[in-house]
Design a protein around this motif. Structure first.
Motif, PDB file in Angstrom:
ATOM      1  N   ARG A 261     -26.446  61.556 -44.381  1.00  0.00           N
ATOM      2  CA  ARG A 261     -24.987  61.485 -44.520  1.00  0.00           C
ATOM      3  C   ARG A 261     -24.530  61.757 -45.957  1.00  0.00           C
ATOM      4  O   ARG A 261     -23.569  62.492 -46.194  1.00  0.00           O
ATOM      5  CB  ARG A 261     -24.485  60.110 -44.073  1.00  0.00           C
ATOM      6  CG  ARG A 261     -22.941  60.030 -44.070  1.00  0.00           C
ATOM      7  CD  ARG A 261     -22.461  58.631 -43.753  1.00  0.00           C
ATOM      8  NE  ARG A 261     -22.885  58.215 -42.428  1.00  0.00           N
ATOM      9  CZ  ARG A 261     -23.738  57.222 -42.193  1.00  0.00           C
ATOM     10  NH1 ARG A 261     -24.265  56.571 -43.213  1.00  0.00           N
ATOM     11  NH2 ARG A 261     -24.070  56.886 -40.977  1.00  0.00           N
ATOM     12  N   SER A 262     -25.234  61.153 -46.936  1.00  0.00           N
ATOM     13  CA  SER A 262     -24.800  61.272 -48.328  1.00  0.00           C
ATOM     14  C   SER A 262     -24.798  62.714 -48.826  1.00  0.00           C
ATOM     15  O   SER A 262     -23.769  63.213 -49.318  1.00  0.00           O
ATOM     16  CB  SER A 262     -25.671  60.386 -49.216  1.00  0.00           C
ATOM     17  OG  SER A 262     -25.289  60.496 -50.568  1.00  0.00           O
ATOM     18  N   THR A 265     -22.194  64.807 -46.915  1.00  0.00           N
ATOM     19  CA  THR A 265     -20.827  64.499 -47.360  1.00  0.00           C
ATOM     20  C   THR A 265     -20.514  65.222 -48.658  1.00  0.00           C
ATOM     21  O   THR A 265     -19.411  65.797 -48.839  1.00  0.00           O
ATOM     22  CB  THR A 265     -20.672  62.978 -47.536  1.00  0.00           C
ATOM     23  OG1 THR A 265     -20.932  62.326 -46.297  1.00  0.00           O
ATOM     24  CG2 THR A 265     -19.260  62.638 -47.997  1.00  0.00           C
ATOM     25  N   ARG A 268     -20.186  69.014 -47.929  1.00  0.00           N
ATOM     26  CA  ARG A 268     -18.919  69.296 -47.247  1.00  0.00           C
ATOM     27  C   ARG A 268     -17.719  69.186 -48.218  1.00  0.00           C
ATOM     28  O   ARG A 268     -16.811  70.024 -48.222  1.00  0.00           O
ATOM     29  CB  ARG A 268     -18.754  68.332 -46.071  1.00  0.00           C
ATOM     30  CG  ARG A 268     -17.461  68.542 -45.292  1.00  0.00           C
ATOM     31  CD  ARG A 268     -17.330  67.463 -44.220  1.00  0.00           C
ATOM     32  NE  ARG A 268     -16.085  67.603 -43.506  1.00  0.00           N
ATOM     33  CZ  ARG A 268     -15.896  68.366 -42.425  1.00  0.00           C
ATOM     34  NH1 ARG A 268     -16.920  69.065 -41.959  1.00  0.00           N
ATOM     35  NH2 ARG A 268     -14.731  68.434 -41.823  1.00  0.00           N
TER      36      ARG A 268
END
Length: 475
Positions: A261-262, A265, A268
């Motif tokens: 996720r990190s 993120t 993105r």
């Protein structure tokens, strides 16, 4: 339809009961009857021999008995019949019955040869003679009366088999009582076996059902037999493994989700900012490099996950060769020169001899050394040093990687080989690590059947040491 153990016990019990009843009621009566007949036959034959010696040892011819002699013998034989419940006949050499111990329906004057031509040819006869005045089935003893090899006649003792068979049935009734007592004992025995075997299995199945529902806190009940204790221990260990696997799966999903996720993120966010113009073109290169680093981080994590999965499914396949471990260490250390320069960390190689040859998988051991140096660089303090030393002890070579960084808490040392495990003190330092490096390292060393060990002092540094087989030991 599958049978239950209880139904098998009941079936075996009823089958045994039926077989034993048939054996006792039929075959038992037959055996007892034969035994009584044999005993009765021996007793009557002994009696016939005794009577012959006592009364008829000097008989010249039964045909020559006068009326007084026959009357006297009839009275004696009648008395014997009253006492022994047998019928006595005195028969002359032609087969004619001279004296019958029974006055009613007497057969005196009749000939045994007319009743059965072969009757007098036997010493024992079991069966029926063709006369309505004799029993349907009888045991007869035919004892010849002779003197100086001259046949003077026969003493015939006849007893009905009906009485013997009735006695056999009476004795069998006693056996039936024993049969009932025995099968009552057998019933309680089978019930006890049921309680010792089937009932604990039910308890065990209930516990397993609770484990299957995820209720791992359910306690295993004490089972009475030693074999069941072993089985319950195995089930408990299996449940513990299931719990650990479940916990590992949860941790795995949580850790992978966090580690993916990190960077995703960041990627993105930076790409979106570049596309919408938030980040102007003149500084986009800086953020593109960040995106590249995050991509490399995701690539590395994916490769490590695939590698761990491959090890779990297929095991580690080693390609053994003989190589210089010092050379592998030099190459691995040189690849970290840029990182060390950035953190002002120096790497010191401590080799007692220029070359040390080992028998191992070169690529896998190189990966181990890369992982250990990478860890040392991450957690070393600026302006510190890392020492890599090789030593020889008997047939082993030991490689030790030491740093002077943040160290590992004592309680965390046993867990550093677990997948995705990170100590609290390392989380702030390790922004790019996946927590799989040391787990892969341990897998590789274990596959070589060698030993790896870590010692650490919190705030002072950590030493990692592993062994390899010295090539000279095989020469």
């Amino acid at each position: 339809m599958k049978l239950s153990i209880r139904s098998i016990y009941v079936t075996i019990y009823l089958l045994l009961a039926a077989v034993m009843f048939v054996l006792i009621h039929f075959w038992g009566v037959h055996l007892v009857s034969n035994s009584l007949i044999a005993e009765r036959k021996a007793a009557l034959y002994e009696e016939a021999s005794s009577l012959s010696k006592r009364y008829f040892f000097n008989v010249k011819s039964i045909n020559q008995f006068d009326d007084q002699t026959e009357s006297s013998l009839r009275e004696r034989l009648s008395s014997l019949q009253t006492m022994s419940h047998a019928r006595y006949f005195l028969v002359d050499s032609t087969g004619r019955i001279s004296v019958d111990s029974t006055a009613r329906n007497s057969l005196e004057g009749q000939n045994f040869n007319d009743l059965n031509p072969t009757f007098l040819d036997n010493d024992t006869y079991i069966g029926h003679l063709n006369s309505s005045y004799l029993p349907q089935e009888s045991l007869s003893i035919i004892y010849p009366l002779s003197e100086d090899y001259d046949m003077n006649g026969y003493l015939v003792i006849m007893t009905p088999l009906k009485t013997l068979r009735a006695n056999a049935r009476q004795l069998t009734k006693d056996y039936h009582i024993c049969f009932v007592v025995f099968f009552l004992i057998l019933l309680f025995t089978l019930f006890g076996l049921y309680c010792l075997t089937v009932h604990p299995l039910r308890q065990l199945s209930l516990t397993i059902r609770e484990y299957s529902r995820g209720h791992y806190s359910t306690k295993m009940k004490h089972l009475p037999l030693r074999e069941y204790d072993s089985l319950s221990t195995a089930v408990h260990n299996l449940a513990s493994s299931g719990k650990n696997a479940g916990d590992y799966q949860k941790d795995f999903v949580a850790n992978v989700s966090h580690d993916f996720r990190s960077p995703l993120t960041n990627i993105r966010g930076y790409i979106g900012a570049i596309l919408d113009g938030t980040i102007p073109p003149e500084i986009q290169e800086k953020y593109l490099k960040i995106i590249l680093r995050e991509t490399d981080r995701l690539t590395k994590l994916t490769e490590q996950l695939l590698e761990m999965n491959r090890y779990e499914n297929n095991g580690i396949i080693l390609n053994y060769s003989t190589f210089d471990i010092n050379e592998v260490i030099r190459n691995a250390a040189s690849s970290f020169e840029k990182h060390c320069t950035e953190k002002k960390i120096s790497i010191h190689l401590i080799f007692n001899t220029p070359s040390l040859y080992v028998d191992a998988d070169r690529d896998k051991i190189s990966q181990v050394i890369q992982n250990l140096i990478d860890n040392a660089v991450k957690f070393s303090s600026p302006d510190s040093s890392i020492e890599i030393q090789t030593t020889v002890q008997k047939d082993k070579i030991f490689v030790t990687v030491s740093d002077h960084g943040i160290g590992i808490p004592e309680k965390s040392l046993p867990h550093i080989w677990d997948r995705f495990y990170k100590t609290d003190v390392s989380r702030g330092k390790d922004k790019t690590g996946s927590g799989l490096g040391l787990a892969i390292t341990k897998e590789i060393i274990d596959a070589h059947r060698e030993y790896i060990h870590a010692t650490s002092i919190l705030g002072s540094g950590t030493d990692f040491s592993f062994s390899l087989r010295h090539h000279s030991s095989g020469i």
